[in-house]
Each structure stands twice: as structure tokens, then as C-alpha cells.
Write a protein that holds these residues in place. Structure first.
Motif, mmCIF file in Angstrom:
data_model
loop_
_atom_site.group_PDB
_atom_site.id
_atom_site.type_symbol
_atom_site.label_atom_id
_atom_site.label_comp_id
_atom_site.label_asym_id
_atom_site.label_seq_id
_atom_site.Cartn_x
_atom_site.Cartn_y
_atom_site.Cartn_z
ATOM 1 N N TYR A 5 8.092 0.070 12.910
ATOM 2 C CA TYR A 5 6.938 0.690 12.259
ATOM 3 C C TYR A 5 5.798 0.709 13.272
ATOM 4 O O TYR A 5 4.899 -0.114 13.256
ATOM 5 N N ARG A 6 5.855 1.694 14.167
ATOM 6 C CA ARG A 6 4.873 1.750 15.251
ATOM 7 C C ARG A 6 3.512 2.266 14.778
ATOM 8 O O ARG A 6 2.477 1.874 15.278
ATOM 9 N N ARG A 7 3.557 3.190 13.815
ATOM 10 C CA ARG A 7 2.326 3.841 13.373
ATOM 11 C C ARG A 7 2.183 3.667 11.859
ATOM 12 O O ARG A 7 3.001 4.168 11.083
ATOM 13 N N ILE A 8 1.140 2.946 11.462
ATOM 14 C CA ILE A 8 0.903 2.643 10.052
ATOM 15 C C ILE A 8 -0.367 3.332 9.582
ATOM 16 O O ILE A 8 -1.373 3.346 10.298
ATOM 17 N N MET A 9 -0.316 3.908 8.400
ATOM 18 C CA MET A 9 -1.507 4.498 7.791
ATOM 19 C C MET A 9 -1.827 3.734 6.509
ATOM 20 O O MET A 9 -0.936 3.477 5.691
ATOM 21 N N VAL A 10 -3.092 3.372 6.331
ATOM 22 C CA VAL A 10 -3.546 2.626 5.157
ATOM 23 C C VAL A 10 -4.511 3.514 4.379
ATOM 24 O O VAL A 10 -5.554 3.910 4.899
ATOM 25 N N ALA A 11 -4.146 3.850 3.137
ATOM 26 C CA ALA A 11 -4.981 4.725 2.313
ATOM 27 C C ALA A 11 -5.956 3.899 1.479
ATOM 28 O O ALA A 11 -5.547 2.996 0.748
ATOM 29 N N LEU A 12 -7.228 4.215 1.596
ATOM 30 C CA LEU A 12 -8.279 3.528 0.846
ATOM 31 C C LEU A 12 -9.009 4.534 -0.029
ATOM 32 O O LEU A 12 -9.112 5.712 0.317
ATOM 33 N N ASP A 13 -9.542 4.063 -1.180
ATOM 34 C CA ASP A 13 -10.220 4.998 -2.074
ATOM 35 C C ASP A 13 -11.620 4.527 -2.472
ATOM 36 O O ASP A 13 -12.190 5.000 -3.459
ATOM 37 N N ASN A 14 -12.144 3.572 -1.707
ATOM 38 C CA ASN A 14 -13.508 3.098 -1.926
ATOM 39 C C ASN A 14 -13.682 2.450 -3.308
ATOM 40 O O ASN A 14 -14.708 2.606 -3.963
ATOM 41 N N THR A 15 -12.648 1.724 -3.749
ATOM 42 C CA THR A 15 -12.710 0.978 -5.005
ATOM 43 C C THR A 15 -12.476 -0.504 -4.691
ATOM 44 O O THR A 15 -12.207 -0.880 -3.542
ATOM 45 N N VAL A 16 -12.532 -1.332 -5.725
ATOM 46 C CA VAL A 16 -12.329 -2.767 -5.525
ATOM 47 C C VAL A 16 -10.916 -3.063 -5.042
ATOM 48 O O VAL A 16 -10.650 -4.128 -4.470
ATOM 49 N N MET A 17 -9.988 -2.121 -5.259
ATOM 50 C CA MET A 17 -8.603 -2.300 -4.814
ATOM 51 C C MET A 17 -8.502 -2.352 -3.293
ATOM 52 O O MET A 17 -7.573 -2.941 -2.736
ATOM 53 N N ASP A 18 -9.477 -1.756 -2.616
ATOM 54 C CA ASP A 18 -9.449 -1.709 -1.151
ATOM 55 C C ASP A 18 -9.340 -3.103 -0.535
ATOM 56 O O ASP A 18 -8.693 -3.289 0.495
ATOM 57 N N GLU A 19 -9.995 -4.084 -1.141
ATOM 58 C CA GLU A 19 -9.976 -5.439 -0.581
ATOM 59 C C GLU A 19 -8.545 -5.982 -0.525
ATOM 60 O O GLU A 19 -8.136 -6.540 0.504
ATOM 61 N N ARG A 20 -7.783 -5.810 -1.608
ATOM 62 C CA ARG A 20 -6.403 -6.302 -1.627
ATOM 63 C C ARG A 20 -5.544 -5.552 -0.610
ATOM 64 O O ARG A 20 -4.715 -6.137 0.084
ATOM 65 N N ILE A 21 -5.750 -4.234 -0.544
ATOM 66 C CA ILE A 21 -4.974 -3.423 0.398
ATOM 67 C C ILE A 21 -5.265 -3.851 1.832
ATOM 68 O O ILE A 21 -4.349 -4.011 2.649
ATOM 69 N N LEU A 22 -6.530 -4.047 2.154
ATOM 70 C CA LEU A 22 -6.915 -4.441 3.511
ATOM 71 C C LEU A 22 -6.375 -5.808 3.875
ATOM 72 O O LEU A 22 -5.904 -6.026 5.001
ATOM 73 N N LYS A 23 -6.427 -6.746 2.949
ATOM 74 C CA LYS A 23 -5.918 -8.089 3.222
ATOM 75 C C LYS A 23 -4.418 -8.066 3.483
ATOM 76 O O LYS A 23 -3.922 -8.723 4.407
ATOM 77 N N TYR A 24 -3.690 -7.287 2.686
ATOM 78 C CA TYR A 24 -2.237 -7.235 2.902
ATOM 79 C C TYR A 24 -1.907 -6.441 4.168
ATOM 80 O O TYR A 24 -0.995 -6.796 4.908
ATOM 81 N N ALA A 25 -2.675 -5.382 4.422
ATOM 82 C CA ALA A 25 -2.468 -4.609 5.646
ATOM 83 C C ALA A 25 -2.713 -5.481 6.870
ATOM 84 O O ALA A 25 -2.020 -5.368 7.891
ATOM 85 N N SER A 26 -3.686 -6.373 6.778
ATOM 86 C CA SER A 26 -3.973 -7.303 7.868
ATOM 87 C C SER A 26 -2.790 -8.239 8.101
ATOM 88 O O SER A 26 -2.359 -8.454 9.243
ATOM 89 N N PHE A 27 -2.259 -8.789 7.013
ATOM 90 C CA PHE A 27 -1.081 -9.659 7.104
ATOM 91 C C PHE A 27 0.107 -8.898 7.681
ATOM 92 O O PHE A 27 0.829 -9.394 8.554
ATOM 93 N N LEU A 28 0.295 -7.670 7.227
ATOM 94 C CA LEU A 28 1.417 -6.860 7.683
ATOM 95 C C LEU A 28 1.304 -6.527 9.165
ATOM 96 O O LEU A 28 2.279 -6.632 9.926
ATOM 97 N N ALA A 29 0.107 -6.139 9.592
ATOM 98 C CA ALA A 29 -0.106 -5.797 11.000
ATOM 99 C C ALA A 29 0.099 -7.013 11.896
ATOM 100 O O ALA A 29 0.646 -6.908 13.000
ATOM 101 N N GLU A 30 -0.344 -8.173 11.441
ATOM 102 C CA GLU A 30 -0.147 -9.404 12.201
ATOM 103 C C GLU A 30 1.330 -9.750 12.294
ATOM 104 O O GLU A 30 1.793 -10.309 13.305
#
Length: 309
Positions: A5-30
Motif C-alpha cells: 500500500y504505497r499510496r494511501i488516501m484519507v477522506a475527511l468531511d470536517n466532522t467530529v468523525m475526522d479525529e477517529r479517522i486521523l488517529k487510525y490513519a496515523s496508526f496505519l501509516a506508522e
């Protein structure tokens, strides 16, 4: 080992859900260390009533830079950029589904990460529409607290080619995990209604089907390099339960950190047309991340594409 998975795209919608998505995306990227992570947000001006668009034309003025800075600020709080991973931000105008589809293809994205909310009535992107449309793998992040770990990966399998691809992806992810990670392959079979015509009882016929499934499982696994990852198997008839409930029950029992499933099974005609079980999982609210595996390289004919609409 090459990065799958060389290229990952993370979709955000400017809602409170973004925090959970970003935290998991951070874990995934690491964990998997992609080359680049794109954060994307779609601006849909059509969501404003026509009256307001006419009365307040400034609503439609370019807001790219403002929103992009908001994305960057939010990402700086919840996304820790791994070393040697490039991060880019995209703000585009249009319907969210169309924007994500267009730019995930334009950027040759291997994995799309999105939020998976409890789906109710109303407009917006549903999990089914998104997964049918997007050509790459899609990871759904649930809207609940979760552990940022990969110790158990659950993979429902019908021994199809897409199931094989799912297991291979699971193995690659398990190898990247900082935890000791195992894979639990789950096969659900159905005893035909006409079993009694064979002169056997339900239990006798069920045992025959399970024995046959175990033979198929051994053949299925022979073509897969497990690379030392521990793999367990379970077999279950669906009597009295829906397949999705059986999958969910096992996930809870195993305390699975991730469920991986192919975009289609043996009965499908195109990867854009989800298998029945996969689509049912999309409709049900699952409490752990769910990865739907697709094969971007696969080509389809006109009828396959028409059937996916």
C-alpha cells in the motif's frame, strides 16, 4: 519486502468523525509505512439551498486555502507523520463520491481510508456506494473507541480468488505489525434445503459438507505463502443465523483488530459488484476496522460494468 500500500488516501468531511479517522490513519501509516498519504476533503456547494447561494454568493467563493489549512491544523493534532512518508492535502469542489473517485484514480491510490458511521436515512455517501465505485481497496474506520493494535486479523473466506487476495493482503499487514499478529480464516457453509432427499440427517449432511470444506481449505492454503504468520481456521454452518451475524460473533469472540473481506465472492461478475456477505457487512455497523480488498489491475467487460451500476 515491497510496500503493498504505497499510496494511501484519507477522506475527511470536517466532522467530529475526522479525529477517529486521523488517529487510525496515523496508526496505519506508522505500521505499513506508505510512500505518501493524501488527505482529501470535498466541498459540495450544492448542499446549500439555491436561495442561500443566490443571496450569499460569497459562500461559493474559493475556500480551498482556508479549508486546506484547517485540514493541516487538524492533522497536526491527530496524525503523526512517520519518517520518510510524504503527506499532501487536497481540497476539491464537487460531490464527495465523485471527488474521491476521481482523485483516488488520478493519484493511483492503493488504499482509501474513510469513516464508517451508523447509516441512517438521508443523503451522503453510503458504504455500499463508495465501495462499488472506488477501484482500490477501502478501509472503513468505525465511529467508536478502539485499540490501535494488530494482533488478530479475521478473514471470512469462500476460497475464491478474491478470498485468496484477502489472505495475501492480511499476511502482508501481519508482517508489518509491531505486535505478534495471527490470521483467523473463517468459512461459512450452507446445508441445502433438499439434504433429506439423500437419506441422511441434517447433522450427517452437515458433517459431510464441513469435511469437504476442510479439504477445499487445504487446497486453498497450498497456493499461499504464509511467510511464517500463524493461521487458524474455523468452519460453521449458517443454520439459524445470518452470515454477517456469524462473522460479527466470531470477531467479538476473537477480539479481532481488523476484518478483511474480498469485494466479491464466487458468484460475483465484477469487483465493483460486491458479494452478498460483503455488502451486508457494509450495511451493518461493525465495531472494528473493515478492509474491503479489490484488485485494481483486473479488467472487466461492458456487461460487468453495467451490472455494477
Amino acid at each position: 519486502m515491497s510496500n503493498f500500500y504505497r499510496r494511501i488516501m484519507v477522506a475527511l468531511d470536517n466532522t467530529v468523525m475526522d479525529e477517529r479517522i486521523l488517529k487510525y490513519a496515523s496508526f496505519l501509516a506508522e505500521t505499513i509505512r506508505p510512500e505518501v498519504v493524501y488527505f482529501i476533503h470535498a466541498i459540495d456547494f450544492d448542499e446549500f439551498p439555491k436561495k442561500f447561494r443566490e443571496e450569499f454568493p460569497e459562500l461559493q467563493k474559493p475556500a480551498d486555502e482556508v479549508l486546506k489549512q484547517q485540514l493541516k491544523d487538524k492533522a497536526s493534532k491527530f496524525f503523526k507523520t512517520p519518517e520518510n512518508v510524504d503527506v499532501k492535502f487536497e481540497v476539491r469542489e464537487g460531490k464527495p463520491l465523485e471527488v474521491i473517485d476521481k482523485w483516488s484514480e488520478a493519484k493511483n491510490v492503493d488504499l482509501l481510508v474513510v469513516g464508517h458511521k451508523q447509516e441512517k436515512g438521508g443523503s451522503g455517501i453510503t458504504s455500499q456506494h463508495l465501495t462499488r465505485k472506488i477501484k482500490c481497496c477501502v478501509l472503513f474506520v468505525p465511529d467508536n473507541e478502539m485499540l490501535y493494535q494488530l494482533k488478530v486479523i479475521q478473514i471470512p473466506s469462500d476460497f475464491s480468488e478474491f478470498s485468496k487476495l484477502s489472505v495475501k493482503k492480511g499476511i502482508e499487514i501481519a508482517l508489518k505489525s509491531k505486535d505478534k499478529c495471527s490470521i483467523a480464516i473463517q468459512h461459512i457453509y450452507s446445508v441445502p434445503d433438499q439434504y433429506y432427499k439423500t437419506g441422511k440427517s441434517y447433522e450427517e449432511f452437515r458433517q459431510l459438507m464441513e469435511e469437504n470444506a476442510k479439504v477445499d481449505y487445504k487446497k486453498f492454503l497450498q497456493d499461499i505463502d504464509t511467510k511464517g504468520i500463524e493461521i487458524t481456521s474455523s468452519f460453521r454452518d449458517e443454520k439459524g443465523h445470518h452470515e454477517v451475524q456469524i462473522i460479527y460473533n466470531l470477531a467479538k469472540y476473537l477480539q479481532a483488530d481488523l476484518i478483511i473481506i474480498g469485494a466479491k465472492g464466487k458468484s460475483g461478475t465484477a469487483s465493483f459488484l460486491l458479494g452478498n456477505i460483503t455488502e451486508s457487512l457494509m450495511k451493518k455497523y461493525i465495531e472494528m476496522p473493515l478492509l474491503v480488498v479489490k484488485d485494481k489491475s483486473r479488467k472487466f467487460g461492458l456487461m460487468d460494468l453495467l451490472k455494477s451500476i
